[in-house]
Scaffold this active site. Sequence first.
Site, short mmCIF file in Angstrom:
data_model
loop_
_atom_site.label_atom_id
_atom_site.label_comp_id
_atom_site.label_asym_id
_atom_site.label_seq_id
_atom_site.Cartn_x
_atom_site.Cartn_y
_atom_site.Cartn_z
N ASP A 281 -1.73 -10.84 7.64
CA ASP A 281 -1.02 -9.86 6.84
C ASP A 281 0.20 -9.43 7.64
O ASP A 281 0.30 -9.69 8.85
CB ASP A 281 -1.94 -8.67 6.54
CG ASP A 281 -1.44 -7.85 5.34
OD1 ASP A 281 -2.16 -6.94 4.92
OD2 ASP A 281 -0.33 -8.14 4.83
N ASP B 170 -9.53 -11.50 0.18
CA ASP B 170 -9.96 -11.08 1.51
C ASP B 170 -10.53 -9.67 1.41
O ASP B 170 -10.05 -8.88 0.58
CB ASP B 170 -8.79 -11.07 2.51
CG ASP B 170 -8.10 -9.70 2.56
OD1 ASP B 170 -7.24 -9.47 1.68
OD2 ASP B 170 -8.44 -8.88 3.45
N1 LIG Z 1 0.35 -6.32 2.94
C1 LIG Z 1 -0.51 -5.75 2.10
N2 LIG Z 1 -1.82 -5.71 2.41
C2 LIG Z 1 -2.69 -5.09 1.52
C3 LIG Z 1 -4.07 -4.96 1.87
C4 LIG Z 1 -4.63 -5.51 3.18
C5 LIG Z 1 -5.39 -6.78 2.89
N3 LIG Z 1 -6.30 -7.10 4.01
C6 LIG Z 1 -5.62 -7.50 5.22
C7 LIG Z 1 -6.58 -7.78 6.36
C8 LIG Z 1 -5.81 -8.25 7.54
C9 LIG Z 1 -6.33 -7.52 8.72
C10 LIG Z 1 -7.16 -6.40 8.24
C11 LIG Z 1 -7.36 -6.55 6.76
C12 LIG Z 1 -4.91 -4.30 0.98
N4 LIG Z 1 -6.22 -3.96 1.07
C13 LIG Z 1 -6.51 -3.28 -0.06
N5 LIG Z 1 -7.68 -2.72 -0.35
C14 LIG Z 1 -8.76 -2.71 0.64
C15 LIG Z 1 -9.85 -1.86 0.00
C16 LIG Z 1 -11.01 -1.73 0.90
C17 LIG Z 1 -11.00 -0.78 1.93
C18 LIG Z 1 -12.11 -0.69 2.77
C19 LIG Z 1 -13.22 -1.52 2.55
C20 LIG Z 1 -13.20 -2.44 1.52
C21 LIG Z 1 -12.09 -2.56 0.70
N6 LIG Z 1 -5.46 -3.18 -0.89
C22 LIG Z 1 -4.44 -3.81 -0.25
C23 LIG Z 1 -3.09 -3.95 -0.61
C24 LIG Z 1 -2.22 -4.57 0.28
C25 LIG Z 1 -0.81 -4.67 -0.01
O1 LIG Z 1 -0.32 -4.23 -1.07
N7 LIG Z 1 0.00 -5.25 0.92
#
Ligand SMILES: Nc1nc2c(CCNCC3CCCC3)c3[nH]c(NCCc4ccccc4)nc3cc2c(=O)[nH]1
Length: 374
Positions: free
Chosen positions: A94, A268
Amino acid sequence: MTTENFQFTLKKTDAGARLGEVSMPRGTIRTPAFMPVGTVGTVKAMYLDQVRETGADIILGNTYHLMLRPTAERVARLGGLHKLIRWEHPILTDSGGFQVMSLSGLRKLDEQGVTFKSHVDGSLHHMSPERSIEIQGLLGSDIQMQLDECVALPAEPKEIERAMELSLRWAERCKVAFGNQPGKAMFGIVQGGDVPALRVRSAEELAKLDLKGYAVGGLAVGEPQDVMLKMLETTLPVLPGEKPRYLMGVGTPDDILKSVARGIDMFDCVMPTRSGRHGLAFTRRGKVNIRNARHAEDMRPLDEQSNCPATRDYSRAYLHHLVRANEALGGMLLSWHNLNYYQELMQGIRKAIAEGRFADFMAETIEEWARGDL
Ligand SMILES: Nc1nc2c(CCNCC3CCCC3)c3[nH]c(NCCc4ccccc4)nc3cc2c(=O)[nH]1
């Protein structure tokens, strides 16, 4: 089959669901795919050989954490992330923007990028679109994400529009910074919150950039599932069908099934590993909270039909004991079990699409969850 280029092949569709493959020099990703999250260079509590054994074709690296410690430059000096963590298959990273919003004391966000304080040692950092792509390149990432601004929902439409338009400008800057790297890919990220017109505009503008793949961002940020699914129905038809679609941060098995039905190829989520560490097991009959007293003397495994040792060989009573005692092995076994469960679900999804029976598979799977634990 390895190829020197990044190549997505759409093999079959079944109603809205898609069966495909992403071929890259480091390996092939079978889609729909679930990508385990490796945070600080490890999928927490797992050996990467086990992660591979569960069926994962690709894992995620965490740009935000790695740029702070051990730094992208050090990872590059050590030969890159694949060599350092001993994972020779594809890695997606990411851009770090989302993690800055959720993890660090965000100091400033402007046209140039984000300025933030490290949650590790309080040092000040600035990350521009160009720097994010540079960091992901230093890590050796195979699929790199554009820097974007994700707005938590609910939010004012004007705020959602501002962030969506900024993310579009950052997408162009990331495309320039990424340049031409055969065998690697940079994905754009569709924003636009829960506003259909903004989703359509974001997807249309990103499609014009002719990128190798497209993520749908700005979801799973507090909105109800039906809003998330509606945004997929609005966004996906506007994206080019011959490119992979990645729904970021999603999700529960139920979210995944319903998103595959609408045309998502890649997912993911930290859910299987994070909830595994907290004693939650995903099974064909729904979620099992292994801390619950009812498991204390249940010598059955989570599922004797599974080929995963964590699922087949260890009793619920033992898992209950380990989790209650806060023993590391408890989180290890449940993370292993949950990742295997997620990969078995993806395998079932791919097989159902191949056989033209995805709708039935989805209905049967959801119905079995509802029946509850044995
Ligand atoms: N760039 C970017 N990343 C997003 C992410 C991170 C995705 N995982 C990245 C990995 C790379 C390293 C870490 C994660 C997201 N994660 C979530 N929801 C997680 C919801 C959730 C929270 C806790 C537990 C389960 C679900 N929405 C997201 C939207 C975006 C976005 O718009 N832009």
